[in-house]
Design a protein around this motif. Sequence first.
Motif, PDB file in Angstrom:
ATOM      1  N   SER A  50       0.813  -1.214   0.000  1.00  0.00           N
ATOM      2  CA  SER A  50       0.000   0.000   0.000  1.00  0.00           C
ATOM      3  C   SER A  50       0.848   1.266   0.000  1.00  0.00           C
ATOM      4  O   SER A  50       0.327   2.356  -0.173  1.00  0.00           O
ATOM      5  N   THR A  51       2.170   1.118   0.209  1.00  0.00           N
ATOM      6  CA  THR A  51       3.016   2.311   0.179  1.00  0.00           C
ATOM      7  C   THR A  51       3.936   2.339  -1.034  1.00  0.00           C
ATOM      8  O   THR A  51       4.761   3.233  -1.165  1.00  0.00           O
ATOM      9  N   THR A  52       3.818   1.342  -1.905  1.00  0.00           N
ATOM     10  CA  THR A  52       4.699   1.329  -3.079  1.00  0.00           C
ATOM     11  C   THR A  52       4.165   2.282  -4.145  1.00  0.00           C
ATOM     12  O   THR A  52       3.078   2.827  -4.026  1.00  0.00           O
ATOM     13  N   ARG A  53       4.956   2.444  -5.213  1.00  0.00           N
ATOM     14  CA  ARG A  53       4.536   3.334  -6.281  1.00  0.00           C
ATOM     15  C   ARG A  53       3.627   2.627  -7.278  1.00  0.00           C
ATOM     16  O   ARG A  53       3.052   3.250  -8.155  1.00  0.00           O
ATOM     17  N   GLY A 141      22.762   4.275  -2.630  1.00  0.00           N
ATOM     18  CA  GLY A 141      22.773   3.162  -3.580  1.00  0.00           C
ATOM     19  C   GLY A 141      21.963   1.956  -3.130  1.00  0.00           C
ATOM     20  O   GLY A 141      22.057   0.886  -3.721  1.00  0.00           O
ATOM     21  N   PHE A 142      21.152   2.123  -2.077  1.00  0.00           N
ATOM     22  CA  PHE A 142      20.259   1.028  -1.697  1.00  0.00           C
ATOM     23  C   PHE A 142      19.087   0.973  -2.672  1.00  0.00           C
ATOM     24  O   PHE A 142      18.534   2.014  -3.049  1.00  0.00           O
ATOM     25  N   SER A 143      18.700  -0.234  -3.082  1.00  0.00           N
ATOM     26  CA  SER A 143      17.490  -0.385  -3.892  1.00  0.00           C
ATOM     27  C   SER A 143      16.281  -0.175  -2.980  1.00  0.00           C
ATOM     28  O   SER A 143      16.422  -0.179  -1.758  1.00  0.00           O
ATOM     29  N   ARG A 144      15.102  -0.016  -3.585  1.00  0.00           N
ATOM     30  CA  ARG A 144      13.924   0.186  -2.735  1.00  0.00           C
ATOM     31  C   ARG A 144      13.680  -0.976  -1.770  1.00  0.00           C
ATOM     32  O   ARG A 144      13.463  -0.751  -0.576  1.00  0.00           O
ATOM     33  N   PRO A 145      13.718  -2.231  -2.243  1.00  0.00           N
ATOM     34  CA  PRO A 145      13.535  -3.339  -1.296  1.00  0.00           C
ATOM     35  C   PRO A 145      14.581  -3.333  -0.181  1.00  0.00           C
ATOM     36  O   PRO A 145      14.246  -3.556   0.988  1.00  0.00           O
TER      37      PRO A 145
END
Lengths: 248, 243
Positions: A50-53, A141-145
């Motif tokens: 519910s908080t993703t794009r 450089g962290f990915s979203r996950p």
Amino acid sequence: MLDGLFDARRWNITLDSMGPFWDGFLFTLQVVVVGLVISLVLGTVLGVFSTTRSRVLRAVSRVYVEFFQNTPLPVQVFFYYMAGPRVLQAITGAPSPVRISSFVIGAVGVGLYHAAYVSEVIRTGIESVPRGQMEAARSQGFSRPQAYLYIILPQTFKVILPPLCNQTLNLVKNTSVLALIAGGDLMYNADNFVSTYGYLQGYIMACVLYFVICFPLALLVQYLEKRAKRKPRAKVIPGVTPEPVKEA
Amino acid sequence: MADMIEIKGLNKYFGDLHVLKDIDLTVAAGEKVVIIGPSGSGKSTLIRCVNFLEEPTSGTVSIDGTQLTRKNHLEMTRKYSSMVFQQFNLYPNMTVLGNLTLAPIKLQKKSKEEATAAAMAALKRVGLAEKAGEYPQNLSGGQQQRVAIARALVTKQPIILFDEPTSALDPEMIQEVLDVMIELAQENITMICVTHEMGFARQVADRVVFMEDGRILEVGTPEHFFENPENPRCREFLNKILH
């Protein structure tokens, strides 16, 4: 009729027939544990959705939450009880409806139901983390996950623990819905006792046993709420931070 | 000097809002570029395109000859750039040391000992080694920003982007942060800094970029820029903030 509540003999008989109560108590506890795992895992996934794009993921989460929050749990459980065996038959191609144990119905029932509430708790938790945190993570450089895993979700713990414990408490009480489908849980066995003997003591014992599970949870909620307001104290890291100065 | 950052024909829209208009800018390796301009002129958006926090609507941003894309930007960021934010954006649930060692351990796969040693060295540079075990919320704004600078340093990328690093600070804390940045500028790091600190720009910048309304209106050395700017809008802006 209420006189019976003060009848010592009835109390003695009740206390002598506690066996089924304890059986139900243990059964209820097992349903709670498995139901809780289901609701936490599924609720976290839906909360993150519910908080993703992604509009699709947000819609999936929204529909799920609205459906389960706006229909009664007993209706859902009756549905699993009546329709579940036929659905399984259709899926597996078995010759007759597949029997589902009341344990599975109970755990899945409260699990799916509370996942909707857990999802909302997780969502508000994530929304309470400022946007800058995700930006800082991505600028490193962290990915979203990875950002969710290492940075965002750990920050939500303080905020979400009290309401999660509240959900656990409600989940415990809601397992009593199993009595409606002869589930062998604490409420069902207590009701059996009352029907057999006609002693209301049975319900009182059930209350006591539910209380034994729920009251510590309620205390935990209070403790966690207090703890969330405390300021963190500096950590002593051996070999890195200076030795704490002893006051004279 | 080799080109480190090359921005070509960059446009950025937020919905209908045209925030960056045909930006061209090249920054050499080791160069210090200060971007100034009124608020809302697109300065922050521009540097956020350099690490892909904002995706260009059209045009390209290349780092060390490689164009940033949706696919490679995380890898490029890990290799090339770090950022310091206006609001510090330290991770509040971790100690100062934890803030500095997270990316080295998780992304650069360093050992805990190695990451801790590098973190302590970075903290010493910003003068906060004794705060390693502290949590960010117990530090002053100036200290938090110095920790954020140390966090940007510890991963050792060749580019550091500063997005108004002193704008959220109380006046008495601005200098301690600027001092750290001035010290950093001695090194061969490529710095792009969005700021309103004109003294800093004069002292540190190789070039000053003036932006307004999504366009670069003037680029020049600090001497040229502060003494004799050509663009009238730029003169007007300088008059407003210098007097």
